[in-house]
Design a protein around this motif. Structure first.
Motif, PDB file in Angstrom:
ATOM      1  N   CYS A  74       9.347   6.727   3.153  1.00  0.00           N
ATOM      2  CA  CYS A  74       8.276   6.407   2.934  1.00  0.00           C
ATOM      3  C   CYS A  74       7.725   6.787   1.551  1.00  0.00           C
ATOM      4  O   CYS A  74       6.668   6.312   1.111  1.00  0.00           O
ATOM      5  CB  CYS A  74       6.967   7.132   3.950  1.00  0.00           C
ATOM      6  SG  CYS A  74       7.176   6.730   5.708  1.00  0.00           S
ATOM      7  N   PHE A  75       8.304   7.679   1.073  1.00  0.00           N
ATOM      8  CA  PHE A  75       8.004   7.905  -0.433  1.00  0.00           C
ATOM      9  C   PHE A  75       8.718   6.993  -1.512  1.00  0.00           C
ATOM     10  O   PHE A  75       8.399   7.012  -2.633  1.00  0.00           O
ATOM     11  CB  PHE A  75       8.352   9.421  -0.891  1.00  0.00           C
ATOM     12  CG  PHE A  75       7.442  10.399  -0.290  1.00  0.00           C
ATOM     13  CD1 PHE A  75       6.293  10.764  -1.022  1.00  0.00           C
ATOM     14  CD2 PHE A  75       7.685  10.845   0.764  1.00  0.00           C
ATOM     15  CE1 PHE A  75       5.444  11.481  -0.352  1.00  0.00           C
ATOM     16  CE2 PHE A  75       6.816  12.070   1.200  1.00  0.00           C
ATOM     17  CZ  PHE A  75       5.746  12.257   0.643  1.00  0.00           C
ATOM     18  N   GLY A  99       4.102  12.295   4.209  1.00  0.00           N
ATOM     19  CA  GLY A  99       3.697  13.494   4.239  1.00  0.00           C
ATOM     20  C   GLY A  99       3.731  14.185   5.452  1.00  0.00           C
ATOM     21  O   GLY A  99       3.998  15.176   5.719  1.00  0.00           O
ATOM     22  N   LEU A 100       3.035  13.371   6.371  1.00  0.00           N
ATOM     23  CA  LEU A 100       2.570  13.691   7.860  1.00  0.00           C
ATOM     24  C   LEU A 100       3.888  13.947   8.530  1.00  0.00           C
ATOM     25  O   LEU A 100       4.149  14.768   9.243  1.00  0.00           O
ATOM     26  CB  LEU A 100       1.630  12.804   8.351  1.00  0.00           C
ATOM     27  CG  LEU A 100       0.268  12.588   7.896  1.00  0.00           C
ATOM     28  CD1 LEU A 100      -0.427  11.649   8.781  1.00  0.00           C
ATOM     29  CD2 LEU A 100      -0.560  14.301   7.989  1.00  0.00           C
ATOM     30  N   ALA A 119       2.933   6.893   1.649  1.00  0.00           N
ATOM     31  CA  ALA A 119       3.118   8.243   1.164  1.00  0.00           C
ATOM     32  C   ALA A 119       2.500   9.321   1.810  1.00  0.00           C
ATOM     33  O   ALA A 119       3.037  10.353   2.054  1.00  0.00           O
ATOM     34  CB  ALA A 119       3.011   8.426  -0.434  1.00  0.00           C
ATOM     35  N   TRP A 120       1.227   8.829   2.230  1.00  0.00           N
ATOM     36  CA  TRP A 120       0.597  10.150   3.136  1.00  0.00           C
ATOM     37  C   TRP A 120       1.276  10.133   4.498  1.00  0.00           C
ATOM     38  O   TRP A 120       1.334  11.236   5.096  1.00  0.00           O
ATOM     39  CB  TRP A 120      -0.907   9.607   3.172  1.00  0.00           C
ATOM     40  CG  TRP A 120      -1.670  10.036   2.028  1.00  0.00           C
ATOM     41  CD1 TRP A 120      -2.279   9.235   1.065  1.00  0.00           C
ATOM     42  CD2 TRP A 120      -2.052  11.604   1.788  1.00  0.00           C
ATOM     43  NE1 TRP A 120      -2.878   9.911   0.189  1.00  0.00           N
ATOM     44  CE2 TRP A 120      -2.985  11.376   0.416  1.00  0.00           C
ATOM     45  CE3 TRP A 120      -1.986  12.760   2.389  1.00  0.00           C
ATOM     46  CZ2 TRP A 120      -3.086  12.644  -0.123  1.00  0.00           C
ATOM     47  CZ3 TRP A 120      -2.553  13.617   1.727  1.00  0.00           C
ATOM     48  CH2 TRP A 120      -3.158  13.682   0.599  1.00  0.00           C
ATOM     49  N   ALA A 121       1.463   8.965   4.869  1.00  0.00           N
ATOM     50  CA  ALA A 121       2.159   9.027   6.221  1.00  0.00           C
ATOM     51  C   ALA A 121       3.777   9.614   6.323  1.00  0.00           C
ATOM     52  O   ALA A 121       3.904  10.520   7.127  1.00  0.00           O
ATOM     53  CB  ALA A 121       2.551   7.497   6.654  1.00  0.00           C
ATOM     54  N   GLN A 175       0.432   4.182  -1.473  1.00  0.00           N
ATOM     55  CA  GLN A 175       0.075   5.524  -1.419  1.00  0.00           C
ATOM     56  C   GLN A 175      -0.541   5.834   0.194  1.00  0.00           C
ATOM     57  O   GLN A 175       0.107   6.783   0.675  1.00  0.00           O
ATOM     58  CB  GLN A 175      -1.410   5.561  -2.167  1.00  0.00           C
ATOM     59  CG  GLN A 175      -1.138   5.549  -3.635  1.00  0.00           C
ATOM     60  CD  GLN A 175      -2.169   5.758  -4.437  1.00  0.00           C
ATOM     61  OE1 GLN A 175      -3.440   5.735  -3.994  1.00  0.00           O
ATOM     62  NE2 GLN A 175      -2.147   6.366  -5.676  1.00  0.00           N
ATOM     63  N   PRO A 176      -0.939   4.949   0.820  1.00  0.00           N
ATOM     64  CA  PRO A 176      -1.051   5.201   2.288  1.00  0.00           C
ATOM     65  C   PRO A 176       0.258   5.728   2.916  1.00  0.00           C
ATOM     66  O   PRO A 176       0.451   6.505   3.946  1.00  0.00           O
ATOM     67  CB  PRO A 176      -1.611   4.167   2.893  1.00  0.00           C
ATOM     68  CG  PRO A 176      -2.320   3.589   1.788  1.00  0.00           C
ATOM     69  CD  PRO A 176      -1.762   3.731   0.518  1.00  0.00           C
ATOM     70  N   ARG A 228       0.906  -1.035   0.087  1.00  0.00           N
ATOM     71  CA  ARG A 228       0.223  -0.054   0.028  1.00  0.00           C
ATOM     72  C   ARG A 228       0.774   1.333  -0.032  1.00  0.00           C
ATOM     73  O   ARG A 228       1.273   1.997   1.099  1.00  0.00           O
ATOM     74  CB  ARG A 228      -1.011   0.129   0.912  1.00  0.00           C
ATOM     75  CG  ARG A 228      -1.813  -1.289   1.199  1.00  0.00           C
ATOM     76  CD  ARG A 228      -2.606  -1.244   2.423  1.00  0.00           C
ATOM     77  NE  ARG A 228      -3.474  -0.498   2.626  1.00  0.00           N
ATOM     78  CZ  ARG A 228      -4.484  -0.319   3.595  1.00  0.00           C
ATOM     79  NH1 ARG A 228      -4.380  -1.082   4.728  1.00  0.00           N
ATOM     80  NH2 ARG A 228      -5.382   0.747   3.460  1.00  0.00           N
ATOM     81  N   GLY A 234      10.306  10.543   6.709  1.00  0.00           N
ATOM     82  CA  GLY A 234       9.237  11.097   5.722  1.00  0.00           C
ATOM     83  C   GLY A 234       9.675  10.597   4.434  1.00  0.00           C
ATOM     84  O   GLY A 234       8.833  10.002   3.503  1.00  0.00           O
TER      85      GLY A 234
END
Length: 882
Positions: free
Chosen positions: A464-465, A429-430, A425-427, A422-423, A420, A461
């Motif tokens: 995560c990308f 970003g946070l 990547a959102w993490a 995309q989730p 997963r 971060g």
């Protein structure tokens, strides 16, 4: 295997060893690479931690050994004490004894060990010989030990320093004391009563009266060691003494000297420690990758275990214990390597701390005898196990959640699992938002705790990308036209893209490890380049004197302005009278304490400085500010001091002078990079009025326009007054040499930084090797099939190399982006909060290009052996199951 599984409940450890042992030896190369990565990370951490401890421990041992039973000490700073104060101290309530002490540095100027530094201690030897923990080795022919102690040239050396200098009882010693050459005689060798090595081994000891004469300190003391009554409060006695002695004299615990040094170097050591932890972080990625591959390869085996009744917890423990074993071995190897590296780091850190903060008299070679593998193996082993267990936790939990039916069914279990991205990547970003928020939080004391948290959140971060970027490689493959498929070279690159994008979870860890290593490298290099550029500008705009007349040891880390290293004030007129000299400044530098912090107090002719040189003030014109300082009997302070004490322009600063406490108006705040702790500048006339000190640390000399500076330099070297043949000629340093020395000290300071960066990048490269070696083993049939349909060895090798290039390019992309942001964080947050310096950021394009080239080159070098192995594997063996 079934027989062993039936015994699982009775012998879990035996089963665990049976399972793990087989896989360790089945994949020896991968195991060795992982252990090597952990060992390198542990070695860097152990070496830095050990060296930091040993440097301060050596200083602390010297302080406590020399202090002996003293519970308090009376000190007067660099100007020392009037010896008459000892009578006052001895009469104070609660004081049992007060012992005079002199401690000064000299240099050996003759023999094999010329320029060897030597610390001379002056005591009341008759008293110390009776009550101290040391004694002087007896001389069989000596019938008058009292005369031996009290002889004016008698010096007693510690056993170790005597051996190093190659001297014995009766040997002469030629020493440089300030600007003078003096003669001493080895009257005896100090021996420890306990037989245990201590600080006495590296000291030279004299009777107090002889030391005063030899060191040019007649009537002066460095400090007074005070022994207090046991049944009375030490703090109560200290307060009583503080009221009795002059205001400029301090009464403190002996351990405060160590605390002050530790406070001064704490930020520097913390930054080095955090940088050494990067290797552990990258090693953690390596463990993660190794265990992830092991889980993927053994998924069917895990399914069998689960089908036969093994619990999720047991499966998880299998992989955690395997990682712990690798961490144990890596910790053992890393501890041994770290102890070896620490030997060199002790001397390097001693030199750096002496250059930047305070001259340390601790043993530079302490590591050679005091640092051993046994001493630090426990911490290194624990570190290796913890790092490996944390790195293996995610894959181990994934293994424990294996569904037995799916793992045993035909097909690829891993392909059925969708990452997963995309989730994640959102993490990421946070985490980046959290990194930005943490950067604005104030430090805790002078420690940039939230700055380091911001740095960690930034790297996490960006990691995560990585999976999302790897999945994006499939888009690159889809952009190629159909005609490209006819060209085999492009087909190879497309296949490499496909395989790199096929396993985003595993490959993301490799990319992240490379990203962390590169980001740290880019960030630190940009910070250092920016800092150096800022210092170069500061030097060129503030160091304006054509020549500097200084003690001969001034450019060897001996810039301290103690009594033994000052120049005569009457030299000012002698220098000014020479042809070609336009003006002479009198620069005095010594350390003072304000609110428990040590600062540099500089006095000079500020009117002359306003006319011919400048300070870089935060606001205001330098000549105008300096004139206001003189007219108002005020001071100017460096930005470090202003920020540390919270003092602003227009406010007052309280300084304890020999004539009592006095408040000075702060009329300017300037940028300064010469002193870490901060600097106060006042006019020479005001300083002499308040401190009564006529000494000069150096004479900055300004040449007349058109004068031949080199000829003037030679004239100065020979024309200054001498007090006799024993006078050492001063050093006459050109402007260029002074600037060069400042930059050399700067470069020495960051030498260790570069070494730690290399370790982090090497571990990241090991991660690429590990990834590709495992990938080659997984794809044996794929490579054999390619060879069977006509692909050459070179094309198979290209396939692996291109895959490495793609992973390296992604690592470089994230690493450069992260490095630029990290550089801003280091410059504006961590460095500012730690040291208080304002650094002007510069982003050299060459550094970013070098980082990309390094990432690609490292990836190719790491891939070469796995690619060769893939190309040369047996065709029959690879197609056995087809």
């Amino acid at each position: 295997m079934l027989k062993h599984l039936r015994r699982f409940a009775l012998a879990p450890l035996s089963l665990l060893w049976l399972i793990t042992r087989a896989h360790f030896f089945q994949r020896p190369l991968r195991t060795v690479l992982t252990i090597t990565g952990v060992a390198l990370g542990v070695s860097a951490s152990v070496a830095v931690r050990t060296a930091n401890v040993e440097v301060l421990r050596g200083f602390e041992d010297a302080v406590l050994t020399v202090a002996g039973p003293a519970t308090l000490e009376v000190v007067g700073g660099e100007l020392g004490l009037d010896e008459s104060i000892i009578t006052m101290v001895r009469g104070a309530p609660g004081v049992v004894a007060a012992r005079p002490v002199i401690e000064q540095g000299v240099r050996v100027v003759a023999g094999v060990h010329e320029s060897e530094a030597l610390v001379v201690m002056g005591f009341d030897l008759l008293d110390e010989a009776e009550q101290g923990t040391w004694h002087v080795a007896s001389d069989p022919g000596d019938d008058s030990p009292f005369d031996r102690y009290l002889s004016p040239d008698a010096m007693f050396l510690g056993r170790r320093i005597a051996d190093e200098l190659g001297v014995t009882v009766g040997s002469p010693l030629t020493l440089q004391v300030g600007m003078r050459i003096v003669q001493a005689r080895v009257a005896g060798i100090i021996e420890e009563k306990t037989g245990v090595a201590s600080a006495w081994d590296r000291l030279a000891v004299m009777d107090i009266a002889a030391a005063q004469t030899l060191l040019g300190m007649v009537g002066r003391l460095d400090r007074i060691a005070v022994i207090t009554e046991r049944d009375r409060s030490i703090e109560e006695i200290r307060q009583g003494l503080a009221v009795m002695v002059p205001a400029s004299v301090m009464v403190r615990r002996p351990s405060q000297r160590t605390a002050q040094v530790e406070h001064m170097v704490r930020s520097f050591q913390l930054n080095i420690t955090m940088l050494s932890a990067v290797g552990l972080l990258v090693g953690m990625f390596l463990i993660y990758n190794t265990v992830s591959f092991a889980v993927a390869q053994r998924r069917r085996e895990i399914g069998i275990f689960r089908a036969l009744g093994m619990s999720e917890r047991s499966v998880c423990w299998i992989f955690l214990c395997e990682a712990a074993v690798m961490g144990l071995v890596g910790g053992l190897c890393g501890s041994a390597l770290g102890a070896g590296l620490a030997h060199g780091l002790v001397a390097l850190l001693n030199r750096t701390i002496s250059d930047l903060y305070v001259p340390l008299t601790a043993d530079h070679d302490a590591g050679l005898n005091g640092i051993s593998w046994v001493d630090h193996s426990g911490g290194g082993i624990l570190l290796g196990i913890v790092v490996s267990a944390v790195g293996a936790l995610g894959p181990s939990l994934d293994a424990s959640r294996t569904v037995a039916v799916r793992a045993l069914a035909p097909g690829d279990y891993e392909s059925a699992q969708r990452l997963r991205a995309q989730p994640l990547a959102w993490a990421g970003g946070l985490l980046l938002v959290a990194a930005g928020a943490s950067a604005f939080v104030r430090p805790i004391g002078t420690l940039p705790v939230f700055g380091y948290l911001s740095m960690l959140a930034l790297l996490a971060g960006l990691s995560c990308f990585a999976p999302l970027l790897i999945q994006g490689l499939q888009g690159l493959r889809g952009k190629n036209g159909t005609g490209d498929s006819l060209k085999l070279g492009r087909v190879v690159r497309r296949m490499a893209l496909e395989h790199a994008a096929r396993n985003p979870g595993r490959n993301a860890v490799t990319v992240s490890a490379l990203m962390v290593g590169l980001a740290i490298m880019v960030g630190v290099v940009v910070m250092i380049r920016s800092f150096r550029h800022t210092v170069e500008i500061w030097v060129s705009e503030t160091v304006m004197a054509d020549l500097v007349v200084a003690p001969s040891t001034w450019l060897r880390g001996q810039q301290s302005g103690s009594l033994g290293r000052t120049l005569p004030a009457e030299w000012e007129k002698a220098i000014a009278s020479l042809d070609g000299v336009a003006a002479v400044d009198t620069y005095r530098d010594l350390r003072v304490e304000i609110d428990g912090h040590a600062f540099s107090l500089v006095s000079r002719n500020l009117i002359l400085h306003a006319e011919r040189s400048r300070y870089l003030f935060r606001s205001g014109d330098s000549p105008a500010v300096l004139r206001r300082v003189v007219e108002s009997d005020g001071v100017a302070v460096s930005e470090v001091l202003a920020d540390r004490l919270g003092v602003r322009e227009g406010e007052a600063l309280t300084i304890i002078t020999p004539s009592g406490e006095r408040r000075f108006a702060v009329l300017g705040v300037f940028y300064d990079y010469a002193t870490d702790g901060g600097k106060i500048v006042m006019d020479r006339g005001l300083y002499r009025q308040l401190w009564g000190d006529a000494g000069v640390t150096v004479f900055p000399v300004y040449a007349q326009p058109g004068a031949d500076v080199q000829s003037l330099r030679k004239t100065l070297a020979h024309a200054l007054p001498r007090t006799g043949l024993a006078e050492v000629p001063p050093a006459v340093i050109s402007n260029g040499e002074l600037r060069q020395e400042i930059l050399e000290i700067f470069d020495r300071t960051f030498a260790l930084t570069y070494a730690l960066e290399v370790i982090a990048v090497v571990i990241a490269v090991l991660g690429i090797v590990n990834t590709l070696v495992t990938s080659v083993m997984e794809r044996r049939r794929e490579f054999a099939t390619l060879r069977a349909i006509g692909a050459s060895e070179g094309q198979v090798k290209q396939l692996v190399l291109w895959e490495a290039v793609y992973l390296g390019a992604l690592g470089a992309l994230l690493g450069v982006a992260g490095g630029v942001v990290l550089a801003v964080l280091l410059i504006t947050v961590i460095n500012k909060q730690s040291f208080g310096w304002t650094i002007q950021p510069t982003f050299p394009v060459s550094v970013l290009g070098e980082a990309v080239a390094l990432a690609l080159l490292a990836a190719l070098c790491a891939a070469y052996w796995p690619a060769s192995r893939a190309a040369k594997q047996s065709l029959v063996e690879g197609l056995r199951y087809e």
